[in-house]
Design a protein around this motif. Structure first.
Motif, PDB file in Angstrom:
ATOM      1  N   PRO A  76     -10.551 -11.071  -5.176  1.00  0.00           N
ATOM      2  CA  PRO A  76      -9.577  -9.978  -5.220  1.00  0.00           C
ATOM      3  C   PRO A  76      -8.425 -10.186  -4.242  1.00  0.00           C
ATOM      4  O   PRO A  76      -8.594 -10.760  -3.161  1.00  0.00           O
ATOM      5  CB  PRO A  76     -10.417  -8.759  -4.826  1.00  0.00           C
ATOM      6  N   GLY A  77      -7.255  -9.692  -4.636  1.00  0.00           N
ATOM      7  CA  GLY A  77      -6.081  -9.749  -3.785  1.00  0.00           C
ATOM      8  C   GLY A  77      -5.785  -8.379  -3.190  1.00  0.00           C
ATOM      9  O   GLY A  77      -5.828  -7.369  -3.900  1.00  0.00           O
ATOM     10  N   LEU A  78      -5.486  -8.359  -1.903  1.00  0.00           N
ATOM     11  CA  LEU A  78      -5.199  -7.112  -1.202  1.00  0.00           C
ATOM     12  C   LEU A  78      -3.811  -7.172  -0.572  1.00  0.00           C
ATOM     13  O   LEU A  78      -3.481  -8.142   0.119  1.00  0.00           O
ATOM     14  CB  LEU A  78      -6.210  -6.844  -0.075  1.00  0.00           C
ATOM     15  N   VAL A  79      -3.021  -6.149  -0.799  1.00  0.00           N
ATOM     16  CA  VAL A  79      -1.838  -5.907   0.020  1.00  0.00           C
ATOM     17  C   VAL A  79      -2.327  -5.175   1.264  1.00  0.00           C
ATOM     18  O   VAL A  79      -3.006  -4.154   1.158  1.00  0.00           O
ATOM     19  CB  VAL A  79      -0.803  -5.049  -0.726  1.00  0.00           C
ATOM     20  N   MET A  80      -2.003  -5.721   2.438  1.00  0.00           N
ATOM     21  CA  MET A  80      -2.424  -5.082   3.689  1.00  0.00           C
ATOM     22  C   MET A  80      -1.189  -4.751   4.516  1.00  0.00           C
ATOM     23  O   MET A  80      -0.379  -5.630   4.825  1.00  0.00           O
ATOM     24  CB  MET A  80      -3.348  -6.009   4.486  1.00  0.00           C
ATOM     25  N   VAL A  81      -1.037  -3.480   4.864  1.00  0.00           N
ATOM     26  CA  VAL A  81       0.076  -3.042   5.700  1.00  0.00           C
ATOM     27  C   VAL A  81      -0.480  -2.697   7.081  1.00  0.00           C
ATOM     28  O   VAL A  81      -1.337  -1.823   7.207  1.00  0.00           O
ATOM     29  CB  VAL A  81       0.803  -1.831   5.100  1.00  0.00           C
ATOM     30  N   PRO A  82      -0.005  -3.391   8.131  1.00  0.00           N
ATOM     31  CA  PRO A  82      -0.535  -3.145   9.472  1.00  0.00           C
ATOM     32  C   PRO A  82       0.006  -1.853  10.070  1.00  0.00           C
ATOM     33  O   PRO A  82       0.766  -1.121   9.431  1.00  0.00           O
ATOM     34  CB  PRO A  82      -0.037  -4.367  10.260  1.00  0.00           C
ATOM     35  N   ASN A  83      -0.396  -1.592  11.297  1.00  0.00           N
ATOM     36  CA  ASN A  83       0.086  -0.395  11.985  1.00  0.00           C
ATOM     37  C   ASN A  83       1.582  -0.511  12.276  1.00  0.00           C
ATOM     38  O   ASN A  83       2.230  -1.489  11.900  1.00  0.00           O
ATOM     39  CB  ASN A  83      -0.724  -0.148  13.258  1.00  0.00           C
ATOM     40  N   TRP A  84       2.133   0.454  12.967  1.00  0.00           N
ATOM     41  CA  TRP A  84       3.590   0.535  13.103  1.00  0.00           C
ATOM     42  C   TRP A  84       4.203  -0.583  13.929  1.00  0.00           C
ATOM     43  O   TRP A  84       5.429  -0.715  13.964  1.00  0.00           O
ATOM     44  CB  TRP A  84       4.010   1.899  13.601  1.00  0.00           C
ATOM     45  N   ALA A 126      -0.437 -15.938  -7.181  1.00  0.00           N
ATOM     46  CA  ALA A 126      -1.645 -16.341  -7.910  1.00  0.00           C
ATOM     47  C   ALA A 126      -1.551 -17.764  -8.453  1.00  0.00           C
ATOM     48  O   ALA A 126      -2.574 -18.385  -8.742  1.00  0.00           O
ATOM     49  CB  ALA A 126      -1.918 -15.362  -9.050  1.00  0.00           C
ATOM     50  N   GLY A 127      -0.344 -18.294  -8.584  1.00  0.00           N
ATOM     51  CA  GLY A 127      -0.210 -19.657  -9.071  1.00  0.00           C
ATOM     52  C   GLY A 127      -0.674 -20.694  -8.077  1.00  0.00           C
ATOM     53  O   GLY A 127      -1.061 -21.808  -8.467  1.00  0.00           O
ATOM     54  N   SER A 128      -0.659 -20.354  -6.785  1.00  0.00           N
ATOM     55  CA  SER A 128      -1.043 -21.323  -5.759  1.00  0.00           C
ATOM     56  C   SER A 128      -2.212 -20.870  -4.891  1.00  0.00           C
ATOM     57  O   SER A 128      -2.768 -21.668  -4.141  1.00  0.00           O
ATOM     58  CB  SER A 128       0.165 -21.624  -4.856  1.00  0.00           C
ATOM     59  N   ASP A 145      -7.598 -13.207  -7.967  1.00  0.00           N
ATOM     60  CA  ASP A 145      -8.041 -12.624  -9.233  1.00  0.00           C
ATOM     61  C   ASP A 145      -7.107 -11.458  -9.555  1.00  0.00           C
ATOM     62  O   ASP A 145      -7.214 -10.381  -8.966  1.00  0.00           O
ATOM     63  CB  ASP A 145      -9.490 -12.151  -9.096  1.00  0.00           C
ATOM     64  N   LEU A 146      -6.200 -11.682 -10.488  1.00  0.00           N
ATOM     65  CA  LEU A 146      -5.193 -10.665 -10.798  1.00  0.00           C
ATOM     66  C   LEU A 146      -5.783  -9.435 -11.481  1.00  0.00           C
ATOM     67  O   LEU A 146      -5.094  -8.417 -11.609  1.00  0.00           O
ATOM     68  CB  LEU A 146      -4.091 -11.272 -11.672  1.00  0.00           C
ATOM     69  N   GLY A 195       1.957   5.264  -8.814  1.00  0.00           N
ATOM     70  CA  GLY A 195       1.339   4.921 -10.081  1.00  0.00           C
ATOM     71  C   GLY A 195       1.063   3.439 -10.230  1.00  0.00           C
ATOM     72  O   GLY A 195       0.835   2.954 -11.340  1.00  0.00           O
ATOM     73  N   ALA A 196       1.070   2.703  -9.117  1.00  0.00           N
ATOM     74  CA  ALA A 196       0.847   1.254  -9.162  1.00  0.00           C
ATOM     75  C   ALA A 196      -0.507   0.933  -9.790  1.00  0.00           C
ATOM     76  O   ALA A 196      -1.489   1.657  -9.604  1.00  0.00           O
ATOM     77  CB  ALA A 196       0.916   0.669  -7.758  1.00  0.00           C
ATOM     78  N   ASP A 197      -0.535  -0.166 -10.519  1.00  0.00           N
ATOM     79  CA  ASP A 197      -1.734  -0.577 -11.231  1.00  0.00           C
ATOM     80  C   ASP A 197      -2.627  -1.412 -10.312  1.00  0.00           C
ATOM     81  O   ASP A 197      -2.690  -2.637 -10.412  1.00  0.00           O
ATOM     82  CB  ASP A 197      -1.351  -1.371 -12.479  1.00  0.00           C
ATOM     83  N   VAL A 198      -3.279  -0.728  -9.383  1.00  0.00           N
ATOM     84  CA  VAL A 198      -4.250  -1.357  -8.505  1.00  0.00           C
ATOM     85  C   VAL A 198      -5.569  -0.610  -8.642  1.00  0.00           C
ATOM     86  O   VAL A 198      -5.591   0.574  -8.979  1.00  0.00           O
ATOM     87  CB  VAL A 198      -3.793  -1.368  -7.027  1.00  0.00           C
ATOM     88  N   LYS A 199      -6.661  -1.316  -8.348  1.00  0.00           N
ATOM     89  CA  LYS A 199      -7.976  -0.693  -8.519  1.00  0.00           C
ATOM     90  C   LYS A 199      -8.281   0.322  -7.422  1.00  0.00           C
ATOM     91  O   LYS A 199      -8.979   1.313  -7.661  1.00  0.00           O
ATOM     92  CB  LYS A 199      -9.065  -1.784  -8.533  1.00  0.00           C
ATOM     93  N   ALA A 200      -7.779   0.052  -6.206  1.00  0.00           N
ATOM     94  CA  ALA A 200      -8.142   0.925  -5.087  1.00  0.00           C
ATOM     95  C   ALA A 200      -7.091   0.848  -3.997  1.00  0.00           C
ATOM     96  O   ALA A 200      -6.362  -0.145  -3.869  1.00  0.00           O
ATOM     97  CB  ALA A 200      -9.499   0.523  -4.517  1.00  0.00           C
ATOM     98  N   VAL A 201      -7.014   1.915  -3.206  1.00  0.00           N
ATOM     99  CA  VAL A 201      -6.293   1.887  -1.935  1.00  0.00           C
ATOM    100  C   VAL A 201      -7.218   2.472  -0.874  1.00  0.00           C
ATOM    101  O   VAL A 201      -7.998   3.392  -1.149  1.00  0.00           O
ATOM    102  CB  VAL A 201      -4.954   2.649  -1.967  1.00  0.00           C
ATOM    103  N   VAL A 202      -7.118   1.907   0.329  1.00  0.00           N
ATOM    104  CA  VAL A 202      -7.936   2.367   1.450  1.00  0.00           C
ATOM    105  C   VAL A 202      -7.024   2.572   2.644  1.00  0.00           C
ATOM    106  O   VAL A 202      -6.300   1.660   3.059  1.00  0.00           O
ATOM    107  CB  VAL A 202      -9.038   1.350   1.804  1.00  0.00           C
TER     108      VAL A 202
END
Length: 264
Positions: free
Chosen positions: A52-60, A130-132, A136-137, A159-166
């Motif tokens: 799985p691929g995760l977008v991770m946004v750190p603290n400020w 994902a090409g390199s 898993d898209l 409305g982003a097409d992602v399975k989950a946000v935490v």
């Protein structure tokens, strides 16, 4: 026989070294509306299978060595993480300088449409890797800490097409509660019961989630304050808590595994 055992030990040692985790920190850059962003793709290249691929946004404080270390720890062999620059490559608050960090986040909290636009571009950039990279898209999600929690909740609201946000000790406010109706992701928010910066907004957040179609969970962690996953923070209102941090990571992993198992 002793020589055979020694040879076997050397072979096993060689195999172990060959398969030892090697964390990749790959720069990922893009330009949006004239601003150049510099993010980091983090994953273990000793594991070749897609994950799985995760977008991770750190603290400020944004992208720095501590944020990269946290991304490496979370990624392990389980995820490919895009540690996301939300400010632009020329804005890098100094760790511990709250005034610089406040100046960095203020334009985004003041313009939530801009925040949603930037976090959605980060998701698009993750997909483009994902090409390199072994992504898993079919299994994408987003996680965020403090300000980053606000950002990933806004990704869900878009409305982003992602399975989950935490969201970990993230801001819970929104500029438009009606956006909750757009949520497709499963939403997990974890906040400290004694977090004076986020918990005053908890009731409105839950009302928003009740009006959404989302599968959601709001976890209130007793005796925890803001910043409970942020190593080095030790003030009265912003304090790292090892026990709470590890508990929240376990909850995250369980939430993500369950989300990725629920294929459409």
């Amino acid at each position: 026989m002793r020589l055979v055992r020694l040879c076997c030990a050397l072979v096993l040692c060689t195999v172990a070294m060959a398969t030892q985790a090697k964390m990749v920190n790959k720069p990922v850059e893009w330009t949006q509306d004239g601003t150049r962003f510099h993010s980091v793709l983090v994953y273990d290249d000793a594991v070749k299978t897609k994950r799985p691929g995760l977008v991770m946004v750190p603290n400020w404080y944004g992208i720095n060595d501590m944020a990269v270390q946290k991304a490496e720890m979370i990624a392990g062999k389980d995820y490919v993480i895009l540690l996301t620059d939300m400010y632009g490559a020329n804005v890098r608050p100094t760790q511990g300088n709250a005034d610089q960090a406040m100046a960095a986040v203020k334009p985004l909290y003041g313009n939530r449409e801009l925040m949603r636009k930037r976090i959605n571009e980060a998701l698009a950039q993750l997909k483009a890797q994902a090409g390199s990279a072994p992504i898993d898209l079919n299994n994408l999600a987003a996680i965020g800490f403090c300000f980053g929690g606000s950002a990933v909740l806004d990704l869900a609201r878009s409305g982003a097409d992602v399975k989950a946000v935490v969201s970990f000790h993230g801001g819970l406010t929104t500029d438009n509660p009606a956006l909750g109706k757009n949520i497709k992701a499963r939403v997990l928010a974890m906040n400290g019961a004694d977090d004076k910066s986020t918990m005053p907004d908890a009731d409105k957040f839950m009302d928003e989630m009740r009006g959404s179609p989302a599968d959601w969970q709001f976890v209130v962690i007793g005796h925890a304050v803001h910043c409970f996953t942020e190593k080095g923070e030790n003030s009265a209102g912003c304090r790292y808590d090892e026990k709470v941090a590890q508990r929240s990571y376990r909850l995250m992993h369980d939430w993500l595994r369950e989300s990725f198992a629920n294929q459409p």
